[in-house]
Design an enzyme around this catalytic site. Structure first.
Site, PDB file in Angstrom:
ATOM      1  N   ALA A 194     105.075  34.925  33.260  1.00  0.00           N
ATOM      2  CA  ALA A 194     105.229  33.802  34.083  1.00  0.00           C
ATOM      3  C   ALA A 194     104.278  32.422  33.767  1.00  0.00           C
ATOM      4  CB  ALA A 194     106.049  33.906  34.967  1.00  0.00           C
ATOM      5  N   PRO A 224     103.019  39.646  33.239  1.00  0.00           N
ATOM      6  CA  PRO A 224     104.214  39.945  34.663  1.00  0.00           C
ATOM      7  C   PRO A 224     105.006  40.564  34.387  1.00  0.00           C
ATOM      8  CG  PRO A 224     103.408  38.096  34.896  1.00  0.00           C
ATOM      9  CD  PRO A 224     102.743  38.538  33.491  1.00  0.00           C
ATOM     10  N   ASN A 225     105.470  42.048  34.799  1.00  0.00           N
ATOM     11  CA  ASN A 225     107.660  42.085  34.319  1.00  0.00           C
ATOM     12  C   ASN A 225     107.701  42.514  33.575  1.00  0.00           C
ATOM     13  OD1 ASN A 225     108.265  41.039  37.526  1.00  0.00           O
ATOM     14  ND2 ASN A 225     107.960  39.757  36.583  1.00  0.00           N
ATOM     15  N   ARG A 276     115.794  26.898  27.416  1.00  0.00           N
ATOM     16  CA  ARG A 276     115.940  27.570  29.013  1.00  0.00           C
ATOM     17  C   ARG A 276     115.283  26.464  30.512  1.00  0.00           C
ATOM     18  NH1 ARG A 276     112.980  33.197  29.497  1.00  0.00           N
ATOM     19  NH2 ARG A 276     114.464  32.757  31.288  1.00  0.00           N
ATOM     20  N   TYR A 284     116.281  38.769  26.934  1.00  0.00           N
ATOM     21  CA  TYR A 284     114.933  39.857  26.916  1.00  0.00           C
ATOM     22  C   TYR A 284     115.179  40.484  26.027  1.00  0.00           C
ATOM     23  CZ  TYR A 284     112.412  36.920  30.057  1.00  0.00           C
ATOM     24  OH  TYR A 284     111.736  35.874  31.442  1.00  0.00           O
ATOM     25  N   GLU A 328      99.865  32.748  21.127  1.00  0.00           N
ATOM     26  CA  GLU A 328     100.962  33.437  22.050  1.00  0.00           C
ATOM     27  C   GLU A 328     101.717  33.273  21.931  1.00  0.00           C
ATOM     28  OE1 GLU A 328     100.957  29.407  24.680  1.00  0.00           O
ATOM     29  OE2 GLU A 328     102.271  29.944  25.317  1.00  0.00           O
ATOM     30  N   HIS A 342     106.485  34.365  23.118  1.00  0.00           N
ATOM     31  CA  HIS A 342     107.150  34.958  23.869  1.00  0.00           C
ATOM     32  C   HIS A 342     108.596  35.264  23.547  1.00  0.00           C
ATOM     33  CE1 HIS A 342     105.070  32.621  26.647  1.00  0.00           C
ATOM     34  NE2 HIS A 342     105.245  31.054  26.289  1.00  0.00           N
ATOM     35  N   ASN A 401     101.452  37.564  25.753  1.00  0.00           N
ATOM     36  CA  ASN A 401     102.759  36.624  26.200  1.00  0.00           C
ATOM     37  C   ASN A 401     102.018  36.532  27.850  1.00  0.00           C
ATOM     38  OD1 ASN A 401     104.557  36.214  26.734  1.00  0.00           O
ATOM     39  ND2 ASN A 401     106.428  38.311  26.401  1.00  0.00           N
ATOM     40  N   ARG A 417     115.509  44.417  31.903  1.00  0.00           N
ATOM     41  CA  ARG A 417     115.137  43.755  32.190  1.00  0.00           C
ATOM     42  C   ARG A 417     115.918  42.393  31.934  1.00  0.00           C
ATOM     43  NH1 ARG A 417     110.111  39.411  31.902  1.00  0.00           N
ATOM     44  NH2 ARG A 417     111.092  37.522  33.474  1.00  0.00           N
TER      45      ARG A 417
END
Ligand code: DQA
Length: 143
Positions: free
Chosen positions: A76, A8-9, A106, A21, A97, A99, A73, A16
């Site tokens: 969230a 998502p996103n 963070r 990012y 995985e 990111h 990825n 964004r």
């Protein structure tokens, strides 16, 4: 075929939170990955969804296809989706995985990945480069 899944996103990449990012759009990243795959004579398919169920469906579908590795990825969903974790646990091919950001640097809620225990490895913190590193490693693994 290598399957690249974006959660998502990530469709908003480029606009964004660019300080977190980066400025590359999802289309830019997908294009770069496809170029590398083509140079290495492998097929690469990308899929983005904001919906947990669609991602689970795509992972399940991959079991029946000739998918050789998954790069994901989960965005969230990384931090709480047992459904995506369980779907990935049912997959036998290597899973990386990814990111863009270093999730350990963070907010505390991002430090935990429920996905990591069921993947081959994780790459985080290199922006779009995280995907490139993941693809390079996948090519070594399936090569
Ligand atoms: C992310 C990190 C997640 O915590 C966040 O929810 C995202 C993107 C990353 O690529 O850095 O959407 O997975």
């Amino acid at each position: 075929m290598i399957l690249v899944l974006h959660g998502p996103n990530l469709n908003l990449l480029g606009t964004r939170e660019p300080d977190v990012y980066g400025l590359q759009t999802l289309a830019d990243i997908n294009e770069e990955l496809k170029k590398i795959a083509t140079e290495n004579d492998v097929e690469l398919e990308t899929f983005q969804s904001n919906s947990e169920g669609d991602l689970v469906d795509r992972i399940q579908q991959s079991i029946a296809e000739e998918v050789e590795a998954i790069i994901i990825n989960p965005a969230a969903y990384t931090h709480y989706s047992i459904a995506i974790r369980d779907a990935l646990a049912a997959v036998e091919v290597p899973i990386i995985e990814v990111h863009l950001s270093n999730i350990y640097q963070r907010e505390e809620f991002r430090h935990k990945s429920v996905i990591s225990p069921v993947v081959t490895g994780q790459i985080a913190g290199f922006g779009a480069g995280s995907y490139i590193l993941a693809l390079q490693q996948v090519l070594r693994l399936i090569g």
